[in-house]
Design a protein around this motif. Structure first.
Motif, PDB file in Angstrom:
ATOM      1  N   HIS A  63      71.689  19.770  51.642  1.00 17.43           N
ATOM      2  CA  HIS A  63      72.015  18.377  51.041  1.00 17.43           C
ATOM      3  C   HIS A  63      71.721  17.150  52.096  1.00 17.43           C
ATOM      4  CE1 HIS A  63      71.771  20.180  46.819  1.00 17.43           C
ATOM      5  NE2 HIS A  63      70.642  19.107  46.544  1.00 17.43           N
ATOM      6  N   ILE A  64      72.325  17.632  52.678  1.00 18.94           N
ATOM      7  CA  ILE A  64      73.020  16.723  53.944  1.00 18.94           C
ATOM      8  C   ILE A  64      71.895  16.103  54.630  1.00 18.94           C
ATOM      9  CG2 ILE A  64      74.501  15.620  55.785  1.00 18.94           C
ATOM     10  CD1 ILE A  64      76.705  17.223  54.506  1.00 18.94           C
ATOM     11  N   ARG A  65      71.548  17.562  54.705  1.00 20.44           N
ATOM     12  CA  ARG A  65      69.610  17.595  55.958  1.00 20.44           C
ATOM     13  C   ARG A  65      68.568  16.793  55.055  1.00 20.44           C
ATOM     14  NH1 ARG A  65      70.823  22.884  56.152  1.00 20.44           N
ATOM     15  NH2 ARG A  65      69.460  24.227  54.524  1.00 20.44           N
ATOM     16  N   GLN A  66      68.976  16.989  54.036  1.00 14.69           N
ATOM     17  CA  GLN A  66      67.309  16.222  53.227  1.00 14.69           C
ATOM     18  C   GLN A  66      67.995  14.660  52.892  1.00 14.69           C
ATOM     19  OE1 GLN A  66      65.703  18.462  53.122  1.00 14.69           O
ATOM     20  NE2 GLN A  66      66.545  19.919  53.243  1.00 14.69           N
ATOM     21  N   PHE A  67      69.009  14.556  53.147  1.00 10.54           N
ATOM     22  CA  PHE A  67      69.665  12.938  52.986  1.00 10.54           C
ATOM     23  C   PHE A  67      69.812  12.315  54.065  1.00 10.54           C
ATOM     24  CE2 PHE A  67      73.119  13.872  49.498  1.00 10.54           C
ATOM     25  CZ  PHE A  67      72.478  14.152  48.508  1.00 10.54           C
ATOM     26  N   ARG A  68      69.662  13.130  55.584  1.00 11.60           N
ATOM     27  CA  ARG A  68      69.120  12.649  56.476  1.00 11.60           C
ATOM     28  C   ARG A  68      67.734  12.249  56.715  1.00 11.60           C
ATOM     29  NH1 ARG A  68      73.848  10.879  58.032  1.00 11.60           N
ATOM     30  NH2 ARG A  68      75.539  11.839  58.392  1.00 11.60           N
ATOM     31  N   ARG A  69      67.087  13.431  56.219  1.00 10.99           N
ATOM     32  CA  ARG A  69      65.033  13.569  56.621  1.00 10.99           C
ATOM     33  C   ARG A  69      64.869  12.466  55.751  1.00 10.99           C
ATOM     34  NH1 ARG A  69      61.578  15.849  53.888  1.00 10.99           N
ATOM     35  NH2 ARG A  69      62.638  17.032  52.297  1.00 10.99           N
ATOM     36  N   PHE A  70      65.561  11.856  54.691  1.00  9.18           N
ATOM     37  CA  PHE A  70      65.199  10.034  54.242  1.00  9.18           C
ATOM     38  C   PHE A  70      65.673   9.399  55.311  1.00  9.18           C
ATOM     39  CE2 PHE A  70      64.283  14.146  50.982  1.00  9.18           C
ATOM     40  CZ  PHE A  70      62.506  13.763  51.204  1.00  9.18           C
ATOM     41  N   GLY A  71      66.321   9.575  55.622  1.00 10.07           N
ATOM     42  CA  GLY A  71      66.968   8.391  55.830  1.00 10.07           C
ATOM     43  C   GLY A  71      68.409   7.601  55.787  1.00 10.07           C
ATOM     44  N   ALA A  72      69.312   9.012  55.380  1.00 11.30           N
ATOM     45  CA  ALA A  72      70.587   8.261  55.637  1.00 11.30           C
ATOM     46  C   ALA A  72      71.363   8.080  56.667  1.00 11.30           C
ATOM     47  CB  ALA A  72      71.533   9.451  54.340  1.00 11.30           C
ATOM     48  N   SER A 125      78.279   8.789  57.169  1.00  9.18           N
ATOM     49  CA  SER A 125      78.800   9.734  57.908  1.00  9.18           C
ATOM     50  C   SER A 125      78.858  11.304  57.395  1.00  9.18           C
ATOM     51  CB  SER A 125      80.594   9.480  58.012  1.00  9.18           C
ATOM     52  OG  SER A 125      81.006   9.599  57.017  1.00  9.18           O
ATOM     53  N   ASP A 126      78.814  11.735  57.660  1.00 13.58           N
ATOM     54  CA  ASP A 126      78.829  13.704  56.985  1.00 13.58           C
ATOM     55  C   ASP A 126      79.867  13.436  56.139  1.00 13.58           C
ATOM     56  OD1 ASP A 126      76.546  14.678  58.550  1.00 13.58           O
ATOM     57  OD2 ASP A 126      78.316  15.614  59.519  1.00 13.58           O
ATOM     58  N   GLU A 127      81.005  12.890  56.054  1.00 15.06           N
ATOM     59  CA  GLU A 127      82.270  12.735  54.927  1.00 15.06           C
ATOM     60  C   GLU A 127      81.874  11.275  53.856  1.00 15.06           C
ATOM     61  OE1 GLU A 127      86.788  11.155  55.151  1.00 15.06           O
ATOM     62  OE2 GLU A 127      86.045  10.619  56.202  1.00 15.06           O
ATOM     63  N   VAL A 128      81.016  10.660  54.195  1.00 22.98           N
ATOM     64  CA  VAL A 128      80.431  10.279  52.557  1.00 22.98           C
ATOM     65  C   VAL A 128      79.536  10.723  51.631  1.00 22.98           C
ATOM     66  CG1 VAL A 128      79.213   8.416  52.510  1.00 22.98           C
ATOM     67  CG2 VAL A 128      81.306   8.306  54.176  1.00 22.98           C
ATOM     68  N   LEU A 129      78.852  11.486  52.575  1.00 26.37           N
ATOM     69  CA  LEU A 129      77.455  11.789  52.025  1.00 26.37           C
ATOM     70  C   LEU A 129      78.191  13.354  51.490  1.00 26.37           C
ATOM     71  CD1 LEU A 129      74.904  12.378  54.451  1.00 26.37           C
ATOM     72  CD2 LEU A 129      75.065  10.744  52.843  1.00 26.37           C
ATOM     73  N   THR A 130      79.224  13.365  51.960  1.00 24.44           N
ATOM     74  CA  THR A 130      79.968  15.205  51.610  1.00 24.44           C
ATOM     75  C   THR A 130      80.494  15.026  49.965  1.00 24.44           C
ATOM     76  OG1 THR A 130      80.361  16.629  53.339  1.00 24.44           O
ATOM     77  CG2 THR A 130      81.541  17.148  51.897  1.00 24.44           C
ATOM     78  N   THR A 131      81.148  13.904  50.358  1.00 24.99           N
ATOM     79  CA  THR A 131      81.890  12.905  49.129  1.00 24.99           C
ATOM     80  C   THR A 131      80.663  12.980  47.812  1.00 24.99           C
ATOM     81  OG1 THR A 131      82.990  12.400  49.992  1.00 24.99           O
ATOM     82  CG2 THR A 131      82.764  11.542  47.623  1.00 24.99           C
TER      83      THR A 131
END
Length: 211
Positions: free
Chosen positions: A148-157, A160-166
């Motif tokens: 999911h973090i890879r997809q969030f990044r792909r769509f522009g997020a 930080s990884d910590e925030v996205l992990t939470t």
């Protein structure tokens, strides 16, 4: 890596090569799932499984060393199917979708399997049964977070990884809670709950993808 090696003491004693034996293994799993749903996994034993499957318990032991092995393979097979689905959604044919369409299709695909509600209920509680189940759950959750973090990044997020992990932990917590009640509500309510769930996902994704 999308597969976790099955612990040695939970592995099949022999691999089924013929369709007949493959069907027998699946039959044993189905009977185990049925008993777990009716009685709870702690009340289920190999004799009860063999009786429901209409086989001699020795036939069961030809493939599975114990009850925990059957349960582990049921859980592993289902979770692996979800990880394979995620891998499929990283293929080129999905890359042109906007983020809402992408996550909507992924959301629906996870529920397209008729076993979704059944698995959530029958497997609930297994994760406290043995360390091997905990390790499988942690492996699966780590895979989903990374995906999911890879997809969030792909769509522009850009958080930080910590925030996205939470955020991933929060969304998975909602998924787990919802999964526990789906088998106890009407079809109409399942549809409504699924839509509310997706609306919640979009509410939080808008914050990280549209700022």
């Amino acid at each position: 890596m999308i597969e976790l090696a099955v612990p040695v003491h939970l592995q099949l004693r022999k691999q089924p090569k013929q369709k007949r034996t493959q069907a027998l293994i699946e039959h044993i799993k189905i009977c185990t799932e049925t008993l777990v749903q009716e009685l709870g996994y702690q009340a289920v034993n190999t004799n009860a499984i063999a009786q429901l499957a209409n086989i001699n318990v020795k036939s069961l032991y030809e493939f599975f060393p114990n009850k925990e092995s059957i349960l582990y393979h049921i859980a592993d097979q289902w979770l692996l199917s979800l990880r394979k689905l995620c891998v499929e959604y990283e293929s080129e044919k999905y890359m042109a979708l906007d983020w809402r369409s992408y996550f909507f299709q992924l959301h629906n695909a996870c529920r397209a399997d008729g076993n979704y509600e059944k698995n959530y209920n029958s497997l609930q509680g297994l994760w406290d049964l043995m360390p091997e189940f905990i390790a499988l759950d942690e492996f699966h959750r780590r895979f989903l977070i990374d995906f999911h973090i890879r997809q969030f990044r792909r769509f522009g997020a850009h958080q930080s990884d910590e925030v996205l992990t939470t955020l991933c932990h929060f969304l998975m917590g909602i998924e787990d809670g919802l999964g526990l009640i789906l088998a106890h509500v009407s079809e109409e309510q399942v549809s409504q709950l699924s839509q509310l769930h997706f609306d919640t996902i979009c509410f939080h994704l808008e914050k990280i993808l549209e700022n």
